[in-house]
Write a protein that holds these residues in place. Sequence first.
Motif, mmCIF file in Angstrom:
data_model
loop_
_atom_site.group_PDB
_atom_site.id
_atom_site.type_symbol
_atom_site.label_atom_id
_atom_site.label_comp_id
_atom_site.label_asym_id
_atom_site.label_seq_id
_atom_site.Cartn_x
_atom_site.Cartn_y
_atom_site.Cartn_z
ATOM 1 N N ASN A 1 13.547 5.808 9.294
ATOM 2 C CA ASN A 1 12.060 5.669 9.466
ATOM 3 C C ASN A 1 11.229 6.093 8.699
ATOM 4 O O ASN A 1 10.339 6.274 8.513
ATOM 5 C CB ASN A 1 12.339 4.450 10.512
ATOM 6 N N GLN A 2 11.535 7.419 9.226
ATOM 7 C CA GLN A 2 10.323 8.604 8.777
ATOM 8 C C GLN A 2 10.516 8.495 7.631
ATOM 9 O O GLN A 2 9.024 9.288 7.114
ATOM 10 C CB GLN A 2 11.137 9.737 9.636
ATOM 11 N N LYS B 1 8.362 6.375 5.320
ATOM 12 C CA LYS B 1 6.927 6.614 5.121
ATOM 13 C C LYS B 1 6.199 7.441 4.389
ATOM 14 O O LYS B 1 7.070 8.009 3.465
ATOM 15 C CB LYS B 1 6.408 7.291 6.755
ATOM 16 N N ASN B 2 4.713 7.219 3.962
ATOM 17 C CA ASN B 2 4.458 7.742 3.329
ATOM 18 C C ASN B 2 2.273 7.079 3.011
ATOM 19 O O ASN B 2 2.615 6.863 4.704
ATOM 20 C CB ASN B 2 4.767 6.831 1.174
ATOM 21 N N SER B 3 1.840 7.631 2.616
ATOM 22 C CA SER B 3 0.598 7.345 2.827
ATOM 23 C C SER B 3 -0.338 5.551 3.112
ATOM 24 O O SER B 3 -1.178 4.791 2.956
ATOM 25 C CB SER B 3 -0.544 8.135 1.234
ATOM 26 N N ASN C 1 1.764 3.216 4.134
ATOM 27 C CA ASN C 1 2.146 2.630 5.476
ATOM 28 C C ASN C 1 1.939 3.269 6.850
ATOM 29 O O ASN C 1 3.148 3.325 7.866
ATOM 30 C CB ASN C 1 3.631 1.629 5.193
ATOM 31 N N SER C 2 1.434 4.592 6.853
ATOM 32 C CA SER C 2 1.713 5.797 8.196
ATOM 33 C C SER C 2 0.069 6.504 7.698
ATOM 34 O O SER C 2 -0.372 6.286 6.722
ATOM 35 C CB SER C 2 2.900 6.710 7.758
ATOM 36 N N SER C 3 -0.099 7.305 8.772
ATOM 37 C CA SER C 3 -1.428 7.850 8.396
ATOM 38 C C SER C 3 -1.304 9.096 7.727
ATOM 39 O O SER C 3 -2.093 9.825 8.044
ATOM 40 C CB SER C 3 -1.664 8.524 10.125
ATOM 41 N N LYS C 4 0.204 8.966 7.085
ATOM 42 C CA LYS C 4 0.429 10.574 5.982
ATOM 43 C C LYS C 4 -0.964 10.745 4.993
ATOM 44 O O LYS C 4 -1.201 9.715 4.401
ATOM 45 C CB LYS C 4 1.194 10.304 5.740
#
Length: 103
Positions: A49-50, A53-55, A57-60
Amino acid sequence: MKPTRTFSELDWNRTPGPVRNYIMALERTLYDMNRRVEAHEKRIEKLENQNNKNSHNSSKPPSSDPPFKRKKRTQKKATVQKAVKKAINRTNSKCWTQPKVTD
């Protein structure tokens, strides 16, 4: 932990002591290994899951996205590319003919 065995309690009681001890040790080992597998599966799921993640689908921030990650081709694009290849092959086969050998 009460293991489920495929034989009766009477058969278990008739089993020699050293064999029963060995079976119980194997059951404990199996129980411990199952717990470890479950823990590893949870850890793998968390890490996957970590990793996914990219910009989008997350706050990255976008700068943290992998630079060379290719998008998957859509079926339409692949179909168009196949059609273009066929057309090129047909054109090339009409332009070039094998010379006839005469004796």
